[in-house]
Design an enzyme around this catalytic site. Structure first.
Site, PDB file in Angstrom:
ATOM      1  N   TYR A 195      33.603  21.573  19.711  1.00 44.80           N
ATOM      2  CA  TYR A 195      32.661  21.459  20.818  1.00 44.80           C
ATOM      3  C   TYR A 195      31.218  21.244  20.365  1.00 44.80           C
ATOM      4  O   TYR A 195      30.450  20.531  20.981  1.00 44.80           O
ATOM      5  CB  TYR A 195      32.665  22.768  21.625  1.00 44.80           C
ATOM      6  CG  TYR A 195      33.863  22.970  22.515  1.00 44.80           C
ATOM      7  CD1 TYR A 195      34.181  22.055  23.500  1.00 44.80           C
ATOM      8  CD2 TYR A 195      34.652  24.108  22.389  1.00 44.80           C
ATOM      9  CE1 TYR A 195      35.258  22.253  24.348  1.00 44.80           C
ATOM     10  CE2 TYR A 195      35.729  24.327  23.222  1.00 44.80           C
ATOM     11  CZ  TYR A 195      36.036  23.395  24.208  1.00 44.80           C
ATOM     12  OH  TYR A 195      37.092  23.601  25.046  1.00 44.80           O
TER      13      TYR A 195
ATOM     14  N   THR B 196      39.286  15.205  21.478  1.00 42.36           N
ATOM     15  CA  THR B 196      38.236  16.221  21.647  1.00 42.36           C
ATOM     16  C   THR B 196      38.874  17.570  21.906  1.00 42.36           C
ATOM     17  O   THR B 196      40.034  17.661  22.322  1.00 42.36           O
ATOM     18  CB  THR B 196      37.365  15.960  22.900  1.00 42.36           C
ATOM     19  OG1 THR B 196      38.232  15.930  24.044  1.00 42.36           O
ATOM     20  CG2 THR B 196      36.571  14.699  22.793  1.00 42.36           C
ATOM     21  N   ASP B 197      38.097  18.618  21.725  1.00 43.24           N
ATOM     22  CA  ASP B 197      38.476  19.893  22.316  1.00 43.24           C
ATOM     23  C   ASP B 197      38.252  19.736  23.828  1.00 43.24           C
ATOM     24  O   ASP B 197      37.525  18.831  24.283  1.00 43.24           O
ATOM     25  CB  ASP B 197      37.649  21.046  21.743  1.00 43.24           C
ATOM     26  CG  ASP B 197      38.320  22.392  22.019  1.00 43.24           C
ATOM     27  OD1 ASP B 197      39.255  22.437  22.852  1.00 43.24           O
ATOM     28  OD2 ASP B 197      37.906  23.400  21.420  1.00 43.24           O
ATOM     29  N   TRP B 198      38.846  20.622  24.597  1.00 40.53           N
ATOM     30  CA  TRP B 198      38.917  20.439  26.058  1.00 40.53           C
ATOM     31  C   TRP B 198      37.530  20.412  26.708  1.00 40.53           C
ATOM     32  O   TRP B 198      36.796  21.384  26.654  1.00 40.53           O
ATOM     33  CB  TRP B 198      39.820  21.529  26.639  1.00 40.53           C
ATOM     34  CG  TRP B 198      41.260  21.088  26.750  1.00 40.53           C
ATOM     35  CD1 TRP B 198      42.058  21.235  27.844  1.00 40.53           C
ATOM     36  CD2 TRP B 198      42.075  20.415  25.770  1.00 40.53           C
ATOM     37  NE1 TRP B 198      43.300  20.669  27.605  1.00 40.53           N
ATOM     38  CE2 TRP B 198      43.332  20.164  26.350  1.00 40.53           C
ATOM     39  CE3 TRP B 198      41.853  19.963  24.473  1.00 40.53           C
ATOM     40  CZ2 TRP B 198      44.362  19.505  25.681  1.00 40.53           C
ATOM     41  CZ3 TRP B 198      42.877  19.303  23.794  1.00 40.53           C
ATOM     42  CH2 TRP B 198      44.117  19.086  24.405  1.00 40.53           C
TER      43      TRP B 198
ATOM     44  N   GLY C 298      35.053  18.723  25.631  1.00 38.88           N
ATOM     45  CA  GLY C 298      34.013  18.736  24.605  1.00 38.88           C
ATOM     46  C   GLY C 298      33.129  17.495  24.615  1.00 38.88           C
ATOM     47  O   GLY C 298      33.542  16.419  25.037  1.00 38.88           O
TER      48      GLY C 298
END
Ligand code: BGC
Length: 780
Positions: A243, A274-276, A278
């Site tokens: 993130y 990506t991270d969720w 992010g």
């Protein structure tokens, strides 16, 4: 002319072809499939299918999707006309996280909760971690998921990071090796992994908008090294970007991180997601080589389409990312039509988690042979709320929806020990009342947040005397929960007043009655031990051992298994002793919006929240404590056994840049056991050249040795492993000279010192991830 177009579907603004002749994934070339995709389809494919509660969301609750495998974290966008299925991405490090029940369905979908990352790493056993990975991957496959969002290998920079439980170590070699073993195990099932969070995600506070300001040297030597090892040694199918910002650029928007370093330098061939939620700028993410944005939302879709139409995003860049996603899909069981059973062998996996958890428990203290419990111990007085309410693992995406948790109480009973019923009833009533008092307010994320543990009970002297008279010993559990979104508070590191009181009273009364006291730590990260460790007879750091935790602990307490884990992080005297404390958000409560902090303008004002200056530089964990001569409570690499080991005949052989150290380890005690051997290296003039006093370069674990048995352990180091990162020349540099090779049972228990002359070597790298602001880094 053969009629090719059988039907025409109207999609947003474009007419698309369906039916025979339309390129199909797996049959036509990727170029042809991509060539047949509309811009809109490409933009959909590079973002996920969304989440409920958010714009265009697909799921019922945060952290879950509804379709295909309910409760999985994300799915990809299907394009049936091109034969592109939707694939399923699901957490996480301690086992598959999906919903255990489904609407209108009486079947259950429980997954095995395996030990947390910290415990797995504490086994120092790559084969074991690979085995656990294999079992986790089997559940991924059999429940119809395609990519496991694990392992997580960020560095334990500071004890209070809320997600240390998911991560492995303060040392990058341990982190990288464990992650690689885990990936090999999971992927042996033909499903993928996502090594995360790339990179420098070392705090939860404002994780979506924090700027990690780190020197290129510390990045290369500490924070990126584990990822480099994992990429090179295990070929993960995917990487999850983190993130945070790294030196002023969002990790997911950084071409230097996601392309130049990861792909060009390290040779990564897979896909990056990506991270969720992010990052911020979808176009920048696409350009950076962050191929997929999860879970995806409308604005990203619109930005990507507009980006191409307005010339801000070259369509060939989008095609490149699409291609990587299609390459991933081609590998998945869903694409191959694997007939998943929804019936993994949960019984066999319960046995794997039970056994593996025993191997990562660390015996911190064992006086007067308090452990293993002697045969005449039958009745155990069981103290501490977590003894009854054992913690299987951490919260958030690292949690697993397991069918049960074996508490320490259950574990004792299962092994035939007796406990006090009145004490149990008192604890259960107290815990229930505390849970009511501490119930979180219902909110969007309440189910995902770390649980607040009950306040400890204390006891009248008379009651303790009675219990001491009736019992053969006392067990006290100290538990700590933590999880995603929040860092631990300082109070979470230290013992509460009540806990301290309980410890003192129980130890005093039981000792006066000639009974022993054993403390079990049911924790995910380090806690304070030095002020009270003299009180009990033995301390077992049991970590959070998954759903069979209580059984695993009792296997160790009873001597059925011999403890053979060692610490992969230092237990400091005070957490404040870590050099990183000067720049860590200790007890910093701010009004951060935990999902929207990356929207709007970047804030720069709040130290350790908006930005974090990694001024301790490379001096993380033992690299700091050992280089600066600081006292610790338990050092890195430390752990006792029920037996003892002698190290003998240590020798080193240098052969063309390869240093091979051998040492004979002999079991000199009376019970069988395994020993973890560590090889540290001290560079010539380490203090003069600002290098750590010692650095771990290799490790190995013996097989189980019977009393009197020995094994020759071999540890190998290459010249390149000895390099430090030189910023001026952006190169890995090995200085010529005489290096010391230290064979140790821990970082502070060196059993043999060997010498070898090493020739100079240099390896040029890309000059990237430069600091945007000067940093006053710590030097020796
Ligand atoms: C976490 C990731 C996780 C993802 C999907 C995020 O909040 O940081 O580790 O994989 O959610 O659940």
């Amino acid at each position: 002319m053969k009629k090719q177009i059988l039907s025409i579907t109207f999609m947003a603004t474009t007419l698309v072809a369906c039916g025979p002749g339309v390129p199909q994934l797996g049959k036509a070339s990727l170029e042809d499939v991509i060539g047949a995709m509309t811009l809109e389809e490409k933009a959909h494919l590079v973002i996920g299918t969304g989440m409920a509660g958010f714009e265009n969301g697909d799921s019922a609750v945060v952290g879950e999707t509804r379709s295909l495998v309910p409760g999985a974290a994300g799915t990809t966008y299907p394009i049936p006309r091109l034969g592109i299925p939707s694939i399923v991405l699901a957490d996480g490090p301690a086992g598959l996280r999906i919903n255990p029940t489904r609407e209108g369905d009486t079947a259950t979908y429980y997954c095995t909760h395996f030990p947390i990352g910290t415990l797995l790493a504490s086994t120092w056993d790559q084969e074991l971690v690979e085995n656990v990975g294999r079992a986790i991957g089997n559940e991924v496959l059999e429940y119809g998921a395609d990519v496991l969002l694990a392992p997580a290998l960020n560095i334990h920079r500071h004890p209070l990071c809320g997600r240390n439980f998911e991560y492995y170590s303060e040392d990058p070699l341990v982190s990288g090796k464990m992650a690689a073993a885990y990936v090999r195990g999971v992927q042996s099932n033909g499903v993928g992994t996502s090594i995360k969070h790339f990179a420098v995600n070392n705090q939860e506070t404002n994780r979506m908008a924090n700027d990690a300001q780190v020197s290129p040297r510390a990045l290369r030597e500490i924070y990126l090294k584990g990822f480099e090892i994992a990429v090179k040694e295990s070929d993960p199918w995917t990487v999850m970007s983190s993130y945070n910002y790294v030196n002023g650029v969002y990790a997911s928007e950084s071409p230097e991180l996601q392309t130049t370093l990861l792909r060009d330098e390290w040779g990564f061939k897979g896909m990056v997601m990506t991270d969720w939620f992010g990052g911020k700028d979808a176009v920048a993410q696409m350009k950076a080589g962050n191929d997929m944005l999860q879970p995806g939302y409308d604005k990203q879709y619109r930005d990507i389409v507009a980006g191409v139409k307005e010339g801000r995003l070259d369509e060939t860049v989008l095609d490149r990312n699409v291609k990587r996603i299609l390459e991933l899909i081609l590998r998945t069981p869903r694409f191959k039509g694997y007939p998943f059973s929804n019936k993994p062998d949960l019984k066999a996996h319960a046995a794997i988690t039970r056994q593996s958890a025993t191997e990562g428990m660390v015996l911190l203290k064992n006086e007067n042979k308090a452990l293993p419990l002697s045969a005449d111990v039958k009745r155990v007085a069981l103290f501490g709320c977590t003894s009854y309410n054992f913690i299987a693992g951490g919260t958030g995406s690292g949690n697993v929806n397991r069918a049960y948790t074996v508490s320490l109480l259950d574990g004792l009973k299962n092994a035939g020990y007796e406990t006090d019923d009145r004490l149990k009833a008192d604890y259960e009533a107290h815990i229930a009342a505390e849970q009511e008092r501490l119930k979180p307010e219902d909110g969007k994320f309440s189910a995902f947040m770390p649980v607040v543990l009950p306040q400890e009970m204390t006891f009248e002297e008379a009651r303790l005397k009675e219990l001491a008279a009736q019992s053969d010993m006392a067990l006290i559990t100290i538990g700590r929960g933590s999880g995603e979104f929040l860092d631990r508070e300082s109070a979470n590191f230290y013992l509460s007043k009540e806990k301290r009181q309980l410890m003192q009273d129980v130890c005093r009364v039981f000792h006066a009655a000639g009974k022993k006291v054993v403390v079990v730590l049911n924790i995910g990260g380090t806690i304070e031990t030095s002020s009270w460790k003299a009180l009990p007879d033995a301390i077992l750091c049991a970590w959070q051992g998954g759903q069979e935790g209580g059984n695993s602990v009792v296997d160790v307490l009873s001597g059925k298994a011999s403890p053979c884990g060692k610490l992969t992080m230092t237990f400091p005297v005070r957490f404040e002793d870590h050099a990183s404390t000067a720049n860590f958000p200790v007890d910093l409560k701010s009004d951060i919006d935990i999902v929207n902090a990356n929207k709007g303008e970047k804030k720069h004002s709040l130290k350790d929240v908006d930005y974090t200056r990694y001024e301790e530089d490379i001096y993380v964990g033992y690299r700091y404590f050992d280089s600066f001569g600081k006292e610790v409570s338990y050092p890195f690499g430390y752990g006792l056994s029920y037996t003892t080991f002698a190290y003998d005949k240590a020798s080193i052989r240098a052969d063309n840049g390869l240093y091979t150290v051998t040492v004979e380890v002999k079991n000199t005690g009376k019970t069988a056991g395994r020993e973890v051997v560590q090889l540290y290296v001290t560079a010539p003039d380490a203090s003069g050249t600002n290098k750590p006093e010692k650095e771990l370069k290799a490790f190995a674990k013996t097989r189980e040795l019977k009393p009197g048995e020995s094994e020759v352990v071999t540890l190998k180091v290459n010249t390149a492993d000895l390099a430090s990162y030189e910023e001026a020349s952006s190169s890995w540099v090995v200085a010529a000279g005489n290096y010391k090779f230290l064979v140790g049972a821990s970082s502070r228990d060196i059993r043999a010192v060997l010498d070898a002359g090493v020739e100079a070597a240099t390896q040029k790298t890309n000059d990237l991830l430069k600091l945007q602001v000067p940093l006053a880094t710590l030097k020796r």
